[in-house]
Design a protein around this motif. Sequence first.
Motif, mmCIF file in Angstrom:
data_model
loop_
_atom_site.group_PDB
_atom_site.id
_atom_site.type_symbol
_atom_site.label_atom_id
_atom_site.label_comp_id
_atom_site.label_asym_id
_atom_site.label_seq_id
_atom_site.Cartn_x
_atom_site.Cartn_y
_atom_site.Cartn_z
ATOM 1 N N GLU A 105 -7.707 0.687 7.779
ATOM 2 C CA GLU A 105 -6.445 0.034 8.082
ATOM 3 C C GLU A 105 -5.586 1.106 7.530
ATOM 4 O OE1 GLU A 105 -6.330 -4.709 7.736
ATOM 5 O OE2 GLU A 105 -6.682 -3.405 5.894
ATOM 6 N N ALA A 106 -5.817 1.649 6.470
ATOM 7 C CA ALA A 106 -4.742 2.827 5.868
ATOM 8 C C ALA A 106 -4.988 4.221 6.694
ATOM 9 C CB ALA A 106 -5.121 3.298 4.430
ATOM 10 N N LEU A 107 -6.007 4.519 7.042
ATOM 11 C CA LEU A 107 -6.130 5.548 8.227
ATOM 12 C C LEU A 107 -5.362 5.446 9.364
ATOM 13 C CD1 LEU A 107 -9.885 6.590 7.287
ATOM 14 C CD2 LEU A 107 -7.914 7.998 6.759
ATOM 15 N N ARG A 108 -5.762 4.342 9.949
ATOM 16 C CA ARG A 108 -5.076 3.850 11.042
ATOM 17 C C ARG A 108 -3.686 4.094 10.965
ATOM 18 N NH1 ARG A 108 -9.340 0.332 12.158
ATOM 19 N NH2 ARG A 108 -8.141 -1.678 11.137
ATOM 20 N N THR B 270 0.917 -1.295 -0.139
ATOM 21 C CA THR B 270 0.152 0.275 0.007
ATOM 22 C C THR B 270 0.883 1.378 -0.004
ATOM 23 O OG1 THR B 270 -1.793 -1.172 1.331
ATOM 24 C CG2 THR B 270 -1.650 1.278 1.297
ATOM 25 N N VAL B 271 0.724 2.036 -0.873
ATOM 26 C CA VAL B 271 1.561 3.308 -0.988
ATOM 27 C C VAL B 271 0.722 4.479 -0.724
ATOM 28 C CG1 VAL B 271 2.642 4.825 -2.858
ATOM 29 C CG2 VAL B 271 2.786 2.461 -3.049
ATOM 30 N N PHE B 272 1.230 5.331 0.097
ATOM 31 C CA PHE B 272 0.458 6.573 0.722
ATOM 32 C C PHE B 272 1.112 7.746 -0.127
ATOM 33 C CE2 PHE B 272 -0.037 3.237 3.766
ATOM 34 C CZ PHE B 272 -1.241 3.582 4.449
ATOM 35 N N VAL B 273 -0.045 8.667 -0.395
ATOM 36 C CA VAL B 273 0.226 9.984 -0.969
ATOM 37 C C VAL B 273 -0.357 10.692 0.343
ATOM 38 C CG1 VAL B 273 0.207 11.702 -2.717
ATOM 39 C CG2 VAL B 273 0.073 9.383 -3.403
ATOM 40 N N LEU B 274 0.529 11.380 1.105
ATOM 41 C CA LEU B 274 0.377 11.997 2.296
ATOM 42 C C LEU B 274 0.553 13.704 2.055
ATOM 43 C CD1 LEU B 274 1.902 9.905 4.946
ATOM 44 C CD2 LEU B 274 -0.282 9.777 4.174
ATOM 45 N N GLN B 275 -0.668 14.343 1.910
ATOM 46 C CA GLN B 275 -0.627 15.714 1.456
ATOM 47 C C GLN B 275 -0.852 16.499 2.701
ATOM 48 O OE1 GLN B 275 -3.371 16.888 -1.437
ATOM 49 N NE2 GLN B 275 -2.784 18.970 -1.415
ATOM 50 N N CYS B 276 0.100 17.746 3.060
ATOM 51 C CA CYS B 276 -0.152 18.446 3.966
ATOM 52 C C CYS B 276 0.130 19.697 3.658
ATOM 53 C CB CYS B 276 0.861 18.216 5.310
ATOM 54 S SG CYS B 276 0.599 19.390 6.786
ATOM 55 N N GLY B 277 -0.931 20.627 3.256
ATOM 56 C CA GLY B 277 -0.904 21.822 2.721
ATOM 57 C C GLY B 277 -0.524 21.603 1.250
ATOM 58 N N ASP B 278 0.427 22.260 0.754
ATOM 59 C CA ASP B 278 1.042 21.994 -0.649
ATOM 60 C C ASP B 278 2.298 21.165 -0.811
ATOM 61 O OD1 ASP B 278 3.014 23.876 0.308
ATOM 62 O OD2 ASP B 278 3.170 25.058 -1.192
ATOM 63 N N ARG B 279 2.454 20.250 0.454
ATOM 64 C CA ARG B 279 3.441 19.336 0.283
ATOM 65 C C ARG B 279 3.274 17.909 0.842
ATOM 66 N NH1 ARG B 279 8.485 22.331 3.464
ATOM 67 N NH2 ARG B 279 7.413 22.131 5.274
ATOM 68 N N LEU B 280 4.137 17.024 -0.186
ATOM 69 C CA LEU B 280 3.829 15.621 0.003
ATOM 70 C C LEU B 280 5.055 14.855 0.692
ATOM 71 C CD1 LEU B 280 2.657 14.784 -3.434
ATOM 72 C CD2 LEU B 280 1.344 15.358 -1.746
ATOM 73 N N ALA B 281 4.816 14.064 1.446
ATOM 74 C CA ALA B 281 5.700 13.099 2.333
ATOM 75 C C ALA B 281 6.467 12.107 1.308
ATOM 76 C CB ALA B 281 4.930 12.224 3.377
ATOM 77 N N VAL B 282 7.796 12.135 1.586
ATOM 78 C CA VAL B 282 8.559 11.440 0.986
ATOM 79 C C VAL B 282 9.702 10.848 1.923
ATOM 80 C CG1 VAL B 282 8.436 12.286 -1.750
ATOM 81 C CG2 VAL B 282 10.055 13.181 0.022
#
Length: 344
Positions: free
Chosen positions: A271-274, A233-245
């Motif tokens: 599960e992804a949210l947890r 499972t790959v997560f694109v985590l967006q906070c404001g205009d930035r993504l987590a890498v």
Amino acid sequence: MLEQLPVLLLPWFAEHRRDLPWRRDREPYHVWLSEIMLQQTRVEAVRGYYLRFLERLPDIAALASAPEDVLLKLWEGLGYYSRVRNLQKAAQCVMEQHGGEFPRELSAIRALPGIGDYTAGAIASICFEAPTAAVDGNVLRVILRLTVCADSPADVRVRRRIGESLSAIYPAGHCGDFTQALMELGATVCLPNGAPQCEVCPLRSLCEAHAQGTELQFPTKPPKKPRRIEQRTVFVLQCGDRLAVCKRPSRGLLAGLWQLPDVPGKLETAEALRQAEQWGVHPTGIVKTAERTHIFTHVQWDLRGVWLTCAAEAPQFTWADENALQHEIGLPTAYRQFLDLHAE
């Protein structure tokens, strides 16, 4: 039979050679770079990469001193990233051991990191007119069909034997053209599977497989091993205009490269949210989910992508804006394919 190849191939190559950017000169750096890029990669895919790479790193000195992130960004999407790491290691050897001058002797070329028999033969013949064959899959196919040889193309002893036989017939003063003619014939005429174009082949009068109507039986093919299938499972985590890498482990598949955060297995939404909550990003919503597949040589990744908006930038990740993702951070295709989820 083989001694007739130069007479037949050199005029054909002069007339039918493709106009490829790495053929416009015989600068060793250019030939070397193109040969490394072309390993397991189509010519059309390489053209743009080759020109962009040289624009940013125009010579061996620039390659030797380039930051790793610059290298990986220039290579982004080509795959097999160990190639570009070895390319830099070899450039550093050229600077340190050869005074910045690419070595001319076959043994010295072969000793550079990431350069095997084929690449060394290609560079030595094309750049320095040495009678050294470059036996890749295309050349193997041509010779095995010509001689109706059922030996395995995967056997290194077969490659070396063919290389020695070809090196013995290299025409003085035309070694580079002969190497490229053999490559060109395999790449454009003596094609694999059901597509050989025997009617336009300059060697058809010599080809024993063509005479027997057995072209498609050569080269013999060993049974393929099934790919190992892994689910992630790959997560694109967006906070404001930035993504987590984050960086991948220093060993194993895609070692040390940037990636989007991921975990083994295909997680359901809850599960992804947890999982995201455990990372401390405090997810606030789901933008999109999607299924993707990415195939490596021996492994297939079945991927579920989950794009989440988040309230916090967890410190274990690097948070990158669009400019950084486009121009600075090289993401392998397996991950980059999820960056367009929100546009679908």
